[in-house]
Design a protein around this motif. Sequence first.
Motif, PDB file in Angstrom:
ATOM      1  N   ASP A 293       0.810  -1.220   0.000  1.00 27.97           N
ATOM      2  CA  ASP A 293       0.000   0.000   0.000  1.00 27.97           C
ATOM      3  C   ASP A 293       0.844   1.271   0.000  1.00 27.97           C
ATOM      4  OD1 ASP A 293      -2.198  -1.609   0.127  1.00 27.97           O
ATOM      5  OD2 ASP A 293      -2.263  -1.597   2.327  1.00 27.97           O
ATOM      6  N   VAL A 294       2.037   1.203   0.578  1.00 26.18           N
ATOM      7  CA  VAL A 294       2.921   2.386   0.609  1.00 26.18           C
ATOM      8  C   VAL A 294       4.247   1.979  -0.034  1.00 26.18           C
ATOM      9  CG1 VAL A 294       3.794   4.263   2.059  1.00 26.18           C
ATOM     10  CG2 VAL A 294       1.824   2.951   2.825  1.00 26.18           C
TER      11      VAL A 294
ATOM     12  N   MET B 284       7.090   6.218  12.807  1.00 25.10           N
ATOM     13  CA  MET B 284       7.470   5.328  11.696  1.00 25.10           C
ATOM     14  C   MET B 284       6.525   5.522  10.508  1.00 25.10           C
ATOM     15  SD  MET B 284      10.253   3.681  11.948  1.00 25.10           S
ATOM     16  CE  MET B 284      10.066   2.567  10.570  1.00 25.10           C
ATOM     17  N   LYS B 285       5.235   5.658  10.786  1.00 24.17           N
ATOM     18  CA  LYS B 285       4.274   5.852   9.686  1.00 24.17           C
ATOM     19  C   LYS B 285       4.553   7.166   8.955  1.00 24.17           C
ATOM     20  CE  LYS B 285       0.416   3.114  11.364  1.00 24.17           C
ATOM     21  NZ  LYS B 285      -0.895   3.144  11.987  1.00 24.17           N
ATOM     22  N   THR B 286       4.950   8.202   9.707  1.00 25.70           N
ATOM     23  CA  THR B 286       5.272   9.500   9.083  1.00 25.70           C
ATOM     24  C   THR B 286       6.503   9.345   8.183  1.00 25.70           C
ATOM     25  OG1 THR B 286       4.431  10.600  11.039  1.00 25.70           O
ATOM     26  CG2 THR B 286       5.810  11.929   9.593  1.00 25.70           C
TER      27      THR B 286
ATOM     28  N   LEU C 181       8.935   8.936   2.742  1.00 27.68           N
ATOM     29  CA  LEU C 181       9.764   8.228   1.745  1.00 27.68           C
ATOM     30  C   LEU C 181       8.929   7.918   0.497  1.00 27.68           C
ATOM     31  CD1 LEU C 181      11.591   5.797   4.191  1.00 27.68           C
ATOM     32  CD2 LEU C 181      12.726   7.533   2.779  1.00 27.68           C
ATOM     33  N   ASN C 182       7.709   7.488   0.698  1.00 29.40           N
ATOM     34  CA  ASN C 182       6.819   7.163  -0.415  1.00 29.40           C
ATOM     35  C   ASN C 182       6.573   8.408  -1.289  1.00 29.40           C
ATOM     36  OD1 ASN C 182       3.583   7.450  -1.001  1.00 29.40           O
ATOM     37  ND2 ASN C 182       4.395   5.468  -1.661  1.00 29.40           N
ATOM     38  N   GLU C 183       6.420   9.560  -0.643  1.00 29.00           N
ATOM     39  CA  GLU C 183       6.128  10.785  -1.409  1.00 29.00           C
ATOM     40  C   GLU C 183       7.375  11.387  -2.055  1.00 29.00           C
ATOM     41  OE1 GLU C 183       4.085  13.313   1.394  1.00 29.00           O
ATOM     42  OE2 GLU C 183       2.479  11.813   1.553  1.00 29.00           O
ATOM     43  N   ASN C 184       8.525  11.241  -1.406  1.00 31.51           N
ATOM     44  CA  ASN C 184       9.722  11.968  -1.860  1.00 31.51           C
ATOM     45  C   ASN C 184      10.783  11.115  -2.561  1.00 31.51           C
ATOM     46  OD1 ASN C 184       9.409  14.847  -0.711  1.00 31.51           O
ATOM     47  ND2 ASN C 184       8.752  13.467   0.926  1.00 31.51           N
TER      48      ASN C 184
END
Length: 270
Positions: free
Chosen positions: A130-131, A246-248, A253-256
């Motif tokens: 999912d991420v 950790m979720k943040t 990482l997923n966005e950048n």
Amino acid sequence: MEVKQVKLIYFSATGTTQKVLESIAKGITGKDVEHINLTLPEGTRQTIPPFSDELVIIGAPVYGGRLPVDALNRFKQLKANKTLAVLIVVYGNRDFEDALLELKNLAIEIGFNPVAGGAFIGEHSFATKDVPIANGRPDSLDVQKAMDFGAKIKDKITVLQSPDAQMDLKIPGRFPYEADGARSMAVSPVTNEDTCSICGTCASVCPNAAISINGSVATKIELCIRCCACIKNCPTGARVWEDDMMKTIINWLNENCSTRKEPQIFGINV
Ligand SMILES: Cc1cc2nc3c(=O)[nH]c(=O)nc-3n(C[C@H](O)[C@H](O)[C@H](O)COP(=O)(O)O)c2cc1C
């Protein structure tokens, strides 16, 4: 010089580093290669004779721009005598910063003669379906690049007169190191008891023996290195991150870090 034998030495909690090393080795030799897997605590209890005239490929993932502390400590136990070594770091499509330079400096300290180096990309330990962060890497293109790199390493060694030939391998990175390495966060994945079958896989793949099974799954948070081997290997998907920090980090990482990076190799003319 002829490459008589290839040995792989690695710390690889989620298997991407191991896959890259195996692909490089395939480009060098059609013969069987020996694996010295230093990922699990029992791997560190094996007696490893000093290296001499074989070719060694040493690999570790990048944690916070550096080598994982456990990999560093386990590699420090090795001894070599001018043995030719290929140095590999595998990172999750963010950056490898000082990790490959750290591996080069360590390899020289324990007696290796670095002949080439590479920074490859592996699915990020923190990634999920999912991420995603570099999911599925090393993929077939990475594997091909690793094999081509292996073939060029073989060519480079073929024309060497002796293993102690002056190599002067140039590796990017800063010394003194500026990257901090994996920060200690005192967090660990948790187990969803509704879906956990208490099969013990998580405990068996933990590089730091942080997990024990006694009717349920118990994790010693202070031993967790956040490698995510337990999450990626859980057959029922019961190991997950619940920690908000950790979720943040994972979402950041997923966005950048979604723009595809390519492997970089050093010490070989392309
Ligand atoms: C604690 C931790 C820190 C990490 N730090 C970085 C990093 O600084 N840069 C990066 O691109 N990937 C980073 N990663 C991702 C891993 O380097 C990457 O997923 C690698 O492929 C894992 O190798 P393995 O499968 O051999 O364990 C980190 C992973 C963990 C667990």
